[in-house]
Design a protein around this motif. Structure first.
Motif, short mmCIF file in Angstrom:
data_model
loop_
_atom_site.label_atom_id
_atom_site.label_comp_id
_atom_site.label_asym_id
_atom_site.label_seq_id
_atom_site.Cartn_x
_atom_site.Cartn_y
_atom_site.Cartn_z
N UNK A 151 -28.67 -8.68 -37.19
CA UNK A 151 -28.22 -8.43 -35.82
C UNK A 151 -27.13 -7.36 -35.79
N UNK A 152 -26.86 -6.73 -36.91
CA UNK A 152 -25.99 -5.55 -36.93
C UNK A 152 -26.70 -4.36 -36.27
N UNK A 153 -28.01 -4.49 -36.02
CA UNK A 153 -28.75 -3.44 -35.33
C UNK A 153 -28.59 -3.53 -33.82
N UNK A 154 -27.78 -4.46 -33.35
CA UNK A 154 -27.47 -4.54 -31.92
C UNK A 154 -25.96 -4.47 -31.75
N UNK A 191 -28.88 -1.22 -25.43
CA UNK A 191 -28.58 0.10 -25.99
C UNK A 191 -29.83 0.82 -26.50
N UNK A 192 -29.72 2.14 -26.56
CA UNK A 192 -30.82 2.95 -27.09
C UNK A 192 -31.09 2.60 -28.56
N UNK A 193 -30.02 2.32 -29.33
CA UNK A 193 -30.19 1.94 -30.74
C UNK A 193 -31.03 0.67 -30.85
N UNK A 194 -30.72 -0.31 -30.03
CA UNK A 194 -31.45 -1.58 -30.03
C UNK A 194 -32.91 -1.34 -29.65
N UNK A 195 -33.12 -0.62 -28.56
CA UNK A 195 -34.49 -0.36 -28.08
C UNK A 195 -35.29 0.46 -29.10
N UNK A 196 -34.60 1.36 -29.82
CA UNK A 196 -35.28 2.17 -30.83
C UNK A 196 -35.82 1.30 -31.97
N UNK A 197 -35.01 0.38 -32.48
CA UNK A 197 -35.46 -0.48 -33.58
C UNK A 197 -36.55 -1.45 -33.11
N UNK A 198 -36.42 -1.96 -31.89
CA UNK A 198 -37.44 -2.87 -31.34
C UNK A 198 -38.76 -2.13 -31.15
N UNK A 211 -30.91 -11.83 -37.06
CA UNK A 211 -30.13 -12.88 -37.71
C UNK A 211 -28.97 -12.28 -38.49
N UNK A 212 -27.84 -12.96 -38.48
CA UNK A 212 -26.63 -12.47 -39.15
C UNK A 212 -26.83 -12.29 -40.65
N UNK A 213 -27.67 -13.10 -41.27
CA UNK A 213 -27.86 -13.05 -42.72
C UNK A 213 -29.04 -12.18 -43.16
N UNK A 214 -29.75 -11.60 -42.23
CA UNK A 214 -30.94 -10.82 -42.57
C UNK A 214 -30.55 -9.43 -43.07
N UNK A 215 -31.51 -8.76 -43.65
CA UNK A 215 -31.28 -7.42 -44.20
C UNK A 215 -31.17 -6.36 -43.11
N UNK A 216 -30.48 -5.30 -43.46
CA UNK A 216 -30.34 -4.14 -42.58
C UNK A 216 -31.49 -3.19 -42.89
N UNK A 217 -32.11 -2.66 -41.85
CA UNK A 217 -33.19 -1.69 -42.02
C UNK A 217 -32.60 -0.30 -42.25
N UNK A 218 -33.08 0.37 -43.27
CA UNK A 218 -32.62 1.73 -43.55
C UNK A 218 -33.10 2.66 -42.43
N UNK A 219 -32.25 3.60 -42.07
CA UNK A 219 -32.64 4.62 -41.10
C UNK A 219 -32.34 4.26 -39.66
N UNK A 220 -31.72 3.11 -39.43
CA UNK A 220 -31.38 2.68 -38.07
C UNK A 220 -29.87 2.46 -37.97
#
Length: 151
Positions: free
Chosen positions: A60-63, A115-122, A137-146
């Motif tokens: 959820x660092x992608x939001x 946010x645009x960042x959130x909508x982009x990854x979704x 999820x707080x414990x999930x992995x971060x996607x590279x490039x986002x």
């Protein structure tokens, strides 16, 4: 000695025949099972079969924190029945979003001010990876490039 060779040869012949019978016995049920398996198209056409969904689990660092607040307000937990998006589910440390439950989920999320960042990854996960659900999820992995947001 000839008798023992003949017997050995006969035993070997019998063993080979028995082995063939065992192999045939074991192969037949396996073949029958695979012949009876239903294809993916048959499963899709059967009305009582469960839908199988692809779910991406990401950090959820992608939001942004604001995205989290908007998702919380859209979920039935806070908004009640009226105006709720019943396909957004808060979890203990994030959200589960069932994109397949709405024909225009990404448009609704954009329109709600996410946010645009959130909508982009979704959009990426939905269109490029065919995810019908996304679990932030707080414990999930971060996607590279986002984009990543620390909050």
């Amino acid at each position: 000695m000839k008798n023992s060779i003949a017997v050995s040869g006969r035993k070997a012949s019998l063993l080979t025949e028995q082995s063939k019978n065992k192999i045939t016995k074991y192969r037949e049920p396996l073949f029958r099972r695979s012949a009876q398996m239903t294809s993916l198209n048959e499963i899709k056409s059967q009305p009582n079969e469960p839908e199988i969904c692809r779910c991406a689990v990401i950090s959820n660092a992608h939001m942004t924190q604001h995205d989290s607040e908007i998702l919380d307000s859209l979920s039935p937990r806070l908004s009640g029945e009226e105006g709720a998006c019943h396909w957004i589910h808060p979890t203990r440390y994030g959200f589960l979003i069932r994109l397949s439950a709405s024909s225009d989920a990404i448009g609704i999320l954009r329109g709600a001010g996410l946010s645009d960042d959130f909508c982009h990854v979704v959009t990426f996960l939905s269109e490029k990876r065919q995810a019908s659900m996304i679990h932030f999820d707080a414990d999930a992995d971060i996607l590279e490039g986002f984009s990543v947001h620390n909050w």
